[in-house]
Design an enzyme around this catalytic site. Structure first.
Site, PDB file in Angstrom:
ATOM      1  N   GLU A   1      87.932 -31.490   4.358  1.00 10.90           N
ATOM      2  CA  GLU A   1      88.814 -32.185   5.297  1.00 10.90           C
ATOM      3  C   GLU A   1      88.199 -33.504   5.717  1.00 10.90           C
ATOM      4  OE1 GLU A   1      91.484 -32.741   6.774  1.00 10.90           O
ATOM      5  OE2 GLU A   1      92.171 -31.144   8.064  1.00 10.90           O
ATOM      6  N   ASP A   2      89.046 -34.464   6.051  1.00  8.12           N
ATOM      7  CA  ASP A   2      88.537 -35.722   6.579  1.00  8.12           C
ATOM      8  C   ASP A   2      87.983 -35.543   7.990  1.00  8.12           C
ATOM      9  OD1 ASP A   2      91.030 -35.204   7.657  1.00  8.12           O
ATOM     10  OD2 ASP A   2      91.917 -37.125   7.120  1.00  8.12           O
TER      11      ASP A   2
ATOM     12  N   ARG B   1      93.593 -46.661   5.036  1.00  7.27           N
ATOM     13  CA  ARG B   1      92.867 -45.617   4.307  1.00  7.27           C
ATOM     14  C   ARG B   1      91.788 -46.195   3.402  1.00  7.27           C
ATOM     15  NH1 ARG B   1      95.583 -40.661   4.840  1.00  7.27           N
ATOM     16  NH2 ARG B   1      97.841 -40.758   4.955  1.00  7.27           N
TER      17      ARG B   1
ATOM     18  N   ASP C   1      89.789 -31.927  14.281  1.00  2.00           N
ATOM     19  CA  ASP C   1      90.243 -32.480  15.562  1.00  2.00           C
ATOM     20  C   ASP C   1      90.581 -31.321  16.503  1.00  2.00           C
ATOM     21  OD1 ASP C   1      91.158 -34.595  17.276  1.00  2.00           O
ATOM     22  OD2 ASP C   1      93.182 -34.356  16.539  1.00  2.00           O
TER      23      ASP C   1
HETATM   24  P1  IMP Z   1      93.628 -30.845  13.551  1.00  2.00           P
HETATM   25  O1  IMP Z   1      94.563 -29.814  13.046  1.00  2.00           O
HETATM   26  O2  IMP Z   1      94.032 -31.338  14.915  1.00  2.00           O
HETATM   27  O3  IMP Z   1      92.175 -30.456  13.507  1.00  2.00           O
HETATM   28  O4  IMP Z   1      93.958 -32.096  12.698  1.00  2.00           O
HETATM   29  C1  IMP Z   1      93.226 -32.613  11.751  1.00  2.00           C
HETATM   30  C2  IMP Z   1      94.082 -33.631  11.035  1.00  2.00           C
HETATM   31  O5  IMP Z   1      94.663 -34.579  11.924  1.00  2.00           O
HETATM   32  C3  IMP Z   1      93.199 -34.418  10.112  1.00  2.00           C
HETATM   33  O6  IMP Z   1      93.205 -33.862   8.848  1.00  2.00           O
HETATM   34  C4  IMP Z   1      93.834 -35.798  10.142  1.00  2.00           C
HETATM   35  O7  IMP Z   1      94.817 -35.872   9.139  1.00  2.00           O
HETATM   36  C5  IMP Z   1      94.495 -35.896  11.468  1.00  2.00           C
HETATM   37  N1  IMP Z   1      93.659 -36.652  12.431  1.00  2.00           N
HETATM   38  C6  IMP Z   1      93.004 -36.157  13.493  1.00  2.00           C
HETATM   39  N2  IMP Z   1      92.328 -37.109  14.139  1.00  2.00           N
HETATM   40  C7  IMP Z   1      92.547 -38.244  13.462  1.00  2.00           C
HETATM   41  C8  IMP Z   1      92.085 -39.604  13.637  1.00  2.00           C
HETATM   42  O8  IMP Z   1      91.324 -39.964  14.557  1.00  2.00           O
HETATM   43  N3  IMP Z   1      92.522 -40.498  12.711  1.00  2.00           N
HETATM   44  C9  IMP Z   1      93.343 -40.170  11.687  1.00  2.00           C
HETATM   45  N4  IMP Z   1      93.790 -38.913  11.483  1.00  2.00           N
HETATM   46  C10 IMP Z   1      93.393 -37.960  12.366  1.00  2.00           C
HETATM   47 MG    MG Z   2      94.070 -34.561   7.215  1.00  2.00          MG
END
Ligand code: IMP
Ligand code: MG
Length: 179
Positions: free
Chosen positions: A98-99, A164, A102
């Site tokens: 994963e990038d 990106r 969050d």
């Molecule tokens: P989570 O389900 O909230 O952990 O979301 C993770 C996903 O939200 C990541 O794979 C990103 O695609 C997106 N995301 C969360 N934070 C950021 C950010 O600061 N910049 C860009 N994309 C983000």
């Molecule tokens: Mg993502």
């Protein structure tokens, strides 16, 4: 594009160094095994390309789509994933790449779905970890950097599908998010 940047948080050099370390860790841990790397599209594409070339093992590379943000910078708390992954996970050593971690909702949902398909092992690797934003308890097995609680772009991460291709991770000027 570069005029929109307020601050670089992780430079190209720092990322390169850290990705090399992560690759070495994974190579050592899975010595003698084959790996299945599953990238979570689209944000993972740069990280996975670099990480996979730092892993000195046989790797199968696949992708899944998950989205929780749409075009906004505020999470919707809803994760959409393809339930039918279209490839075989059973008895394989799998790492989800994963990038950014969050709220934790995406990796929690993906982890639960893939565990059900009986991999030999299942680990997660996130380049960035925004620990302060967690809504569900989830920790990645491999983390690149702890990220401050700011919306970041670059190295695969987007804001409304832009930025990106920046080679570093950065924060945008506040006016960009409001226009
Ligand atoms: P989570 O389900 O909230 O952990 O979301 C993770 C996903 O939200 C990541 O794979 C990103 O695609 C997106 N995301 C969360 N934070 C950021 C950010 O600061 N910049 C860009 N994309 C983000
Ligand atoms: Mg993502």
């Amino acid at each position: 594009m570069k005029n929109d940047i307020k601050e670089i948080l992780f430079t190209e050099e720092a990322i390169k160094r850290r990705v090399k370390e992560l690759g070495a860790m994974i190579t050592k841990e899975f010595e003698g095994e084959k790996l299945l790397l599953i990238g979570v599209l689209k944000g993972c594409f740069v990280f996975l390309a670099d990480l996979s070339r730092q892993i000195d093992l046989d790797c199968e590379i696949r992708f899944l789509t998950a989205s929780s943000y749409g075009f906004s910078s505020v999470t919707s708390s809803k994760v959409k994933i393809d339930k039918d992954v279209g490839f075989d996970v059973k008895d394989k050593h799998v790492i989800i790449v994963e990038d950014i971690l969050d709220t934790g909702l995406t990796l929690t949902a993906l982890h639960a779905m893939l565990v059900g398909q009986k991999p030999a092992s299942l680990k997660t690797c996130a380049l960035l970890d925004k620990q302060e934003r967690r809504e569900v308890p989830f920790e990645a097995d491999y983390t690149g950097f702890i990220c401050p609680n700011e919306f970041v772009v670059g190295y695969g991460l987007d804001y409304a599908e832009k930025y990106r291709s920046l080679p570093y991770v950065a924060v945008l000027k506040p006016e960009i998010y409001t226009t």
